[in-house]
Each structure stands twice: as structure tokens, then as C-alpha cells.
Write a protein that holds these residues in place. Structure first.
Motif, PDB file in Angstrom:
ATOM      1  N   VAL A 121      11.402  -8.343   0.624  1.00  0.00           N
ATOM      2  CA  VAL A 121      10.308  -8.583   1.730  1.00  0.00           C
ATOM      3  C   VAL A 121       9.203  -9.283   1.118  1.00  0.00           C
ATOM      4  CG1 VAL A 121       8.588  -7.140   2.956  1.00  0.00           C
ATOM      5  CG2 VAL A 121      10.879  -6.238   2.684  1.00  0.00           C
ATOM      6  N   GLU A 122       8.904  -9.427   0.253  1.00  0.00           N
ATOM      7  CA  GLU A 122       7.708 -10.200  -0.326  1.00  0.00           C
ATOM      8  C   GLU A 122       7.983 -11.678  -0.543  1.00  0.00           C
ATOM      9  OE1 GLU A 122       6.822  -8.462  -4.078  1.00  0.00           O
ATOM     10  OE2 GLU A 122       5.415  -6.922  -3.474  1.00  0.00           O
ATOM     11  N   MET A 123       9.260 -11.668  -0.760  1.00  0.00           N
ATOM     12  CA  MET A 123       9.865 -12.985  -0.885  1.00  0.00           C
ATOM     13  C   MET A 123       9.909 -13.672   0.678  1.00  0.00           C
ATOM     14  SD  MET A 123      12.928 -13.388  -3.552  1.00  0.00           S
ATOM     15  CE  MET A 123      13.776 -14.539  -2.773  1.00  0.00           C
ATOM     16  N   ARG A 124      10.310 -12.923   1.627  1.00  0.00           N
ATOM     17  CA  ARG A 124      10.503 -13.464   2.936  1.00  0.00           C
ATOM     18  C   ARG A 124       9.142 -13.624   3.530  1.00  0.00           C
ATOM     19  NH1 ARG A 124      14.582 -10.868   7.028  1.00  0.00           N
ATOM     20  NH2 ARG A 124      13.904 -12.457   8.024  1.00  0.00           N
ATOM     21  N   ILE A 125       8.152 -12.961   3.103  1.00  0.00           N
ATOM     22  CA  ILE A 125       6.839 -12.981   3.747  1.00  0.00           C
ATOM     23  C   ILE A 125       6.074 -14.203   3.242  1.00  0.00           C
ATOM     24  CG2 ILE A 125       4.226 -12.086   3.546  1.00  0.00           C
ATOM     25  CD1 ILE A 125       6.033  -9.191   3.931  1.00  0.00           C
ATOM     26  N   ALA A 126       6.428 -14.573   1.886  1.00  0.00           N
ATOM     27  CA  ALA A 126       6.068 -15.812   1.173  1.00  0.00           C
ATOM     28  C   ALA A 126       6.551 -17.100   1.691  1.00  0.00           C
ATOM     29  CB  ALA A 126       6.342 -15.412  -0.435  1.00  0.00           C
ATOM     30  N   SER A 127       7.841 -16.998   2.013  1.00  0.00           N
ATOM     31  CA  SER A 127       8.351 -17.959   2.934  1.00  0.00           C
ATOM     32  C   SER A 127       7.851 -18.204   4.142  1.00  0.00           C
ATOM     33  CB  SER A 127       9.940 -17.742   2.774  1.00  0.00           C
ATOM     34  OG  SER A 127      10.477 -16.777   3.433  1.00  0.00           O
ATOM     35  N   ALA A 128       7.773 -17.159   4.683  1.00  0.00           N
ATOM     36  CA  ALA A 128       7.118 -17.264   6.270  1.00  0.00           C
ATOM     37  C   ALA A 128       5.586 -17.702   6.287  1.00  0.00           C
ATOM     38  CB  ALA A 128       7.321 -15.830   6.923  1.00  0.00           C
ATOM     39  N   ALA A 129       5.046 -17.446   5.166  1.00  0.00           N
ATOM     40  CA  ALA A 129       3.543 -17.691   5.008  1.00  0.00           C
ATOM     41  C   ALA A 129       3.394 -19.319   4.671  1.00  0.00           C
ATOM     42  CB  ALA A 129       2.791 -17.009   4.271  1.00  0.00           C
ATOM     43  N   ALA A 130       4.542 -19.743   4.118  1.00  0.00           N
ATOM     44  CA  ALA A 130       4.073 -21.193   3.536  1.00  0.00           C
ATOM     45  C   ALA A 130       3.976 -22.076   4.614  1.00  0.00           C
ATOM     46  CB  ALA A 130       5.484 -21.496   2.567  1.00  0.00           C
ATOM     47  N   PRO A 131       3.286 -23.246   4.483  1.00  0.00           N
ATOM     48  CA  PRO A 131       3.077 -24.119   5.698  1.00  0.00           C
ATOM     49  C   PRO A 131       4.514 -24.773   5.834  1.00  0.00           C
ATOM     50  CG  PRO A 131       2.115 -24.846   3.692  1.00  0.00           C
ATOM     51  CD  PRO A 131       2.473 -23.399   3.518  1.00  0.00           C
ATOM     52  N   ARG A 132       4.645 -24.782   7.047  1.00  0.00           N
ATOM     53  CA  ARG A 132       6.117 -25.419   7.550  1.00  0.00           C
ATOM     54  C   ARG A 132       5.805 -26.653   7.937  1.00  0.00           C
ATOM     55  NH1 ARG A 132       9.580 -21.514  11.413  1.00  0.00           N
ATOM     56  NH2 ARG A 132      10.128 -19.866   9.798  1.00  0.00           N
ATOM     57  N   ARG A 133       6.634 -27.697   7.451  1.00  0.00           N
ATOM     58  CA  ARG A 133       6.525 -29.221   8.031  1.00  0.00           C
ATOM     59  C   ARG A 133       7.046 -29.070   9.672  1.00  0.00           C
ATOM     60  NH1 ARG A 133      10.339 -33.547   5.219  1.00  0.00           N
ATOM     61  NH2 ARG A 133       9.220 -35.267   6.198  1.00  0.00           N
ATOM     62  N   ALA A 134       5.971 -29.836  10.403  1.00  0.00           N
ATOM     63  CA  ALA A 134       6.237 -29.908  11.724  1.00  0.00           C
ATOM     64  C   ALA A 134       7.836 -30.346  11.959  1.00  0.00           C
ATOM     65  CB  ALA A 134       5.397 -30.971  12.253  1.00  0.00           C
ATOM     66  N   ILE A 135       8.235 -29.691  12.994  1.00  0.00           N
ATOM     67  CA  ILE A 135       9.585 -29.927  13.475  1.00  0.00           C
ATOM     68  C   ILE A 135       9.864 -31.342  13.726  1.00  0.00           C
ATOM     69  CG2 ILE A 135       9.388 -29.318  15.898  1.00  0.00           C
ATOM     70  CD1 ILE A 135      12.048 -27.692  15.315  1.00  0.00           C
ATOM     71  N   TRP A 136       9.101 -31.979  14.225  1.00  0.00           N
ATOM     72  CA  TRP A 136       9.263 -33.520  14.893  1.00  0.00           C
ATOM     73  C   TRP A 136       9.254 -34.477  13.500  1.00  0.00           C
ATOM     74  CZ3 TRP A 136      11.164 -33.882  19.098  1.00  0.00           C
ATOM     75  CH2 TRP A 136      11.068 -32.931  20.075  1.00  0.00           C
ATOM     76  N   ARG A 194      11.151 -33.988  10.607  1.00  0.00           N
ATOM     77  CA  ARG A 194      11.976 -33.469   9.946  1.00  0.00           C
ATOM     78  C   ARG A 194      13.245 -34.600  10.232  1.00  0.00           C
ATOM     79  NH1 ARG A 194      12.844 -27.138  11.113  1.00  0.00           N
ATOM     80  NH2 ARG A 194      10.954 -26.549   9.918  1.00  0.00           N
ATOM     81  N   PRO A 195      13.602 -35.389   8.927  1.00  0.00           N
ATOM     82  CA  PRO A 195      14.382 -36.516   9.048  1.00  0.00           C
ATOM     83  C   PRO A 195      15.813 -36.009   9.831  1.00  0.00           C
ATOM     84  CG  PRO A 195      13.790 -36.234   6.769  1.00  0.00           C
ATOM     85  CD  PRO A 195      13.213 -34.809   7.505  1.00  0.00           C
ATOM     86  N   ALA A 196      16.434 -34.849   9.614  1.00  0.00           N
ATOM     87  CA  ALA A 196      17.494 -34.343  10.190  1.00  0.00           C
ATOM     88  C   ALA A 196      17.289 -34.453  11.829  1.00  0.00           C
ATOM     89  CB  ALA A 196      18.011 -33.113   9.720  1.00  0.00           C
ATOM     90  N   LEU A 197      16.424 -34.396  12.499  1.00  0.00           N
ATOM     91  CA  LEU A 197      16.048 -34.373  13.722  1.00  0.00           C
ATOM     92  C   LEU A 197      15.640 -35.788  14.399  1.00  0.00           C
ATOM     93  CD1 LEU A 197      16.092 -32.113  16.074  1.00  0.00           C
ATOM     94  CD2 LEU A 197      13.621 -32.099  15.970  1.00  0.00           C
ATOM     95  N   ALA A 201      16.316 -38.728  12.963  1.00  0.00           N
ATOM     96  CA  ALA A 201      17.424 -39.947  12.814  1.00  0.00           C
ATOM     97  C   ALA A 201      18.175 -39.744  14.087  1.00  0.00           C
ATOM     98  CB  ALA A 201      18.124 -39.595  11.653  1.00  0.00           C
ATOM     99  N   PRO A 202      18.847 -38.993  14.477  1.00  0.00           N
ATOM    100  CA  PRO A 202      19.664 -39.008  15.717  1.00  0.00           C
ATOM    101  C   PRO A 202      18.888 -39.119  16.970  1.00  0.00           C
ATOM    102  CG  PRO A 202      19.687 -36.850  14.760  1.00  0.00           C
ATOM    103  CD  PRO A 202      18.728 -37.645  13.828  1.00  0.00           C
ATOM    104  N   LEU A 203      17.590 -38.780  16.888  1.00  0.00           N
ATOM    105  CA  LEU A 203      16.767 -38.964  18.259  1.00  0.00           C
ATOM    106  C   LEU A 203      16.478 -40.411  18.124  1.00  0.00           C
ATOM    107  CD1 LEU A 203      15.566 -37.087  19.987  1.00  0.00           C
ATOM    108  CD2 LEU A 203      13.400 -37.462  18.818  1.00  0.00           C
ATOM    109  N   ALA A 204      16.034 -41.065  16.963  1.00  0.00           N
ATOM    110  CA  ALA A 204      15.697 -42.549  16.893  1.00  0.00           C
ATOM    111  C   ALA A 204      17.055 -43.444  17.466  1.00  0.00           C
ATOM    112  CB  ALA A 204      15.334 -42.865  15.644  1.00  0.00           C
ATOM    113  N   ALA A 205      18.110 -42.925  16.964  1.00  0.00           N
ATOM    114  CA  ALA A 205      19.473 -43.598  17.306  1.00  0.00           C
ATOM    115  C   ALA A 205      19.701 -43.468  18.849  1.00  0.00           C
ATOM    116  CB  ALA A 205      20.689 -43.035  16.411  1.00  0.00           C
ATOM    117  N   ALA A 206      19.244 -42.346  19.301  1.00  0.00           N
ATOM    118  CA  ALA A 206      19.702 -42.370  20.716  1.00  0.00           C
ATOM    119  C   ALA A 206      18.527 -43.244  21.231  1.00  0.00           C
ATOM    120  CB  ALA A 206      19.418 -40.680  21.104  1.00  0.00           C
ATOM    121  N   CYS A 207      17.481 -43.200  21.121  1.00  0.00           N
ATOM    122  CA  CYS A 207      16.413 -44.040  21.743  1.00  0.00           C
ATOM    123  C   CYS A 207      16.998 -45.576  21.585  1.00  0.00           C
ATOM    124  CB  CYS A 207      14.972 -43.883  21.047  1.00  0.00           C
ATOM    125  SG  CYS A 207      14.325 -42.392  21.493  1.00  0.00           S
TER     126      CYS A 207
END
Lengths: 166, 205
Positions: free
Chosen positions: A33-48, A50-53, A55-61
Motif C-alpha cells: 500500500v505504501e508503495m502504491r501511495i508513493a507511486s501515486a504521489a510522485a509527480p507525473r509527466r504530463a500525458i502530452w 509522453r513520446p509514445a503518444l 510520435a504517432p500523433l506527429a506522424a498522423a499530423c
């Protein structure tokens, strides 16, 4: 459970019910539980970002832009030189119709006009038209018609004698 | 001061300010109750673990919305039960795990309550009876079964069960009583009448 040395059926029911939920949690439950809370509390990189998202978006454009450019591209010069067959084509088709046997010739010969591709964006050579010399025409003013009185004699009808039917 | 002596409200206040140790203390303190509630609802230890973890995570994320109108434990149990209900809806196989008669080992006899000086025949009958009770409880209507399992776990007050099941205390008590009654009737239909109960070393009600 009661202190009664001989249990009743209700006591056994209660005991079985308790037993059904008595399985303890895993030993490392709190750590997980502590690990999950720690991972949830860590600052997340904005979804936009993320290279995985991205790259295909740029290719589509790029693909969309390429398609748009191809569609709006100026047509090649050969297409511009296609003669407009609107007037010339009609007699040809009419002549063909005359060559056919009379029975097959339709009463009205359809005049087909070929489609002329619209080339709106192509620059056409400017046509200079010289001014036409036209002689001056003098037109006399209109004469106002005189008011005429028309006399009509009464219509005389001769008497028609009809003999009696036999 | 030892953290085990600190009240829930103080730990919640510290956890709200970002003290992870304070929230860990709350997890340590309440995880047996949370796990048991989850197990009552989903019927499998693995699923109960998942539900309990989700419940703690959700509680942590919603800690600011806890206004202290009820106790932290009640609030946490309500979150747990809601998570368990979501899990139940997602999986249709939730309850059948309790019914594991054929592939489960026989009940250890020393765990079965019986009259002192019981004969081997009485012990065998008692083991069979407990197995049947387990099956019969599993076939009860959900509302009755939930109330019975939560009430008999010994972990919650009727008020806490009422908060979880969103029902008044009187209703919860009635459901527990009705659950017992239906279990008795179903046992009689399975041949565990008064005679069989005497055989299993039980006194009549």
C-alpha cells in the motif's frame, strides 16, 4: 461464542461465518500500500509530453498535411491544354447518329457536352479585344398612334327555313 | 509519543499535511478491518487484497474530503465497501470462491466447536455440518449474507456495518437474524434437523 459447553446451531452458524472472513491479508500488505501511495504521489509527466503518444500523433499530423497539400496542388500543364469540346463535339455525335440505320435513330439526338475541368486557379493569358466600330444609328421617335373609332354594322342573319321532318 | 497511541484524527491531520508515516500508521492500524470487509464482499483473498489496496489509495487521495463527521474507520470502511461493490460488478465470479467443498481439505476437527467428550461420529457429523453451513451461507441473498458475515466477523459495530451497507442499525440486526433463520431452514432441508444436530453434539435452540 457463548460459554455454553454445548453450542447451539446458531453459534455454529456464527462461527462458520466468522471463519469465512478470517483469512488474514498478505504479510507485505502494508508495504505494498505504501508503495502504491508513493507511486501515486510522485509527480507525473504530463500525458502530452509522453513520446509514445507524441510520435504517432506527429506522424498522423504530417500525413494529414501531406494529403491536404496534394489535394490543393495546381494541376499539371497537360491538363490545362485539354481543348474545350463543348461546341465541336455536338456535330460529331449528331453525325454519328445519322450514319446509323434509320430505325435506330432517335427522334431527338442528344447533344452531349464533354466536361470541361474547372481550372480556377490557373492563370490564363489576358485577351485584349479591340473596340468595334459601329455606325451611329438614328432612330426616329415613336409616332403616337391616333385613336381610331371602329364602327361595326349590326350583323344581319338570313332566316333559315327548315322543312318539317317527314 | 508512540504513534500507536496517537488518535486517528491526529494521524489524519498529519497525513493531510503530507506526513506519509502518519498515513502508514493508519494503514497498519486499520488494514485487518479493511481486508476483512473486502473479503466479506468479494470472497477471495487475492481479490480482497486488491480491493483493500485500492481502498487505502482512494482514502489517501480523498483525505482532504474527510470532514470527521464519522470516525476515520467508518469512513474508510465505507470506501472499502464501495470499492468491493465495484469489484463485484466487474467480476461475476465473486462469490463462488467460498463454495469450495470438493477441492478443499476437510475442516480440522479441533476448529469445530463440539461438546466435550464427543465421539468420532459426532466429530464427523459436526465437520459435515460446518461444510454445509458454509455452502448455505454462500447461497443466501446478498443483503443477508453481507450483514451476517460482517456482523459475525467481530470486527465492526452495527453502526459501522450500517454505514457500509447504507442501512439503519435496526435493518442490519434484522438481516443478521433473518440470515440465521434462513440458514437453519436450508440446513433442515439438507437433513440437518434436530436429530442430526444432536448427533453432531449440538444442543437444541
Amino acid at each position: 461464542m457463548s460459554d455454553d459447553p454445548i453450542p447451539s446451531i446458531d453459534a455454529v452458524i456464527d462461527d462458520v461465518a466468522r471463519e469465512m472472513t478470517s483469512t488474514p491479508a498478505r504479510a507485505d500488505f502494508v508495504e505494498r500500500v505504501e508503495m502504491r501511495i508513493a507511486s501515486a504521489a510522485a509527480p507525473r509527466r504530463a500525458i502530452w509530453t509522453r513520446p509514445a503518444l507524441l510520435a504517432p500523433l506527429a506522424a498522423a499530423c504530417v500525413l494529414v498535411v501531406a494529403v491536404l497539400l496534394a489535394r490543393h496542388r495546381t494541376p499539371p500543364a497537360e491538363q490545362l491544354r485539354i481543348p474545350a469540346p463543348s461546341v465541336a463535339a455536338a456535330p460529331t455525335i449528331a453525325r454519328r447518329a445519322e450514319e446509323r440505320p434509320a430505325a435506330r435513330v432517335p427522334t431527338v439526338v442528344p447533344v452531349q457536352t464533354a466536361r470541361v475541368p474547372r481550372v480556377a486557379t490557373s492563370p490564363l493569358p489576358k485577351i485584349e479585344i479591340a473596340p468595334l466600330d459601329v455606325e451611329r444609328l438614328d432612330v426616329a421617335p415613336m409616332v403616337q398612334a391616333q385613336q381610331l373609332e371602329i364602327e361595326i354594322d349590326p350583323i344581319a342573319i338570313a332566316r333559315i327555313e327548315i322543312p318539317p321532318m317527314p | 509519543m508512540s504513534i500507536s497511541r496517537v488518535e486517528d484524527a491526529a494521524l489524519v491531520a498529519r497525513a493531510r499535511e503530507g506526513d506519509h508515516a502518519a498515513f502508514s500508521a493508519l494503514v497498519e492500524r486499520h488494514h485487518p478491518a479493511v481486508h476483512r470487509a473486502a473479503l466479506s464482499a468479494v470472497g477471495s483473498t487475492t481479490d480482497a487484497d486488491d480491493v483493500a489496496q485500492e481502498a487505502f489509495l482512494l482514502a489517501y487521495q480523498r483525505l482532504r474530503s474527510f470532514r470527521g463527521e464519522a470516525s476515520f474507520k467508518t469512513w474508510l470502511l465505507t470506501i472499502t465497501w464501495n470499492q468491493a461493490m465495484n469489484h463485484r460488478r466487474r467480476s461475476g465470479r465473486w462469490w463462488h470462491r467460498f463454495v469450495s467443498v470438493d477441492d478443499s481439505p476437510a475442516e480440522p476437527f479441533d476448529a469445530i466447536p463440539f461438546a466435550s467428550g464427543a465421539t468420532p461420529e459426532e466429530l464427523a457429523s459436526a465437520g459435515e455440518l460446518r461444510n454445509d453451513i458454509r455452502q448455505v451461507i454462500a447461497t443466501l441473498p446478498r443483503k443477508l449474507r453481507d450483514a451476517l458475515l460482517l456482523a459475525q466477523s467481530g470486527e465492526y459495530s452495527y453502526g459501522e456495518i450500517g454505514a457500509m451497507l447504507n442501512a439503519p442499525i435496526g435493518t442490519i440486526k434484522w438481516r443478521v437474524s433473518e440470515a440465521r433463520k434462513q440458514v437453519r431452514q436450508l440446513l433442515e432441508a439438507r437433513g440437518h434437523g434436530a436429530g442430526a444436530q444432536r448427533k453432531a453434539g449440538l444442543r437444541e435452540r
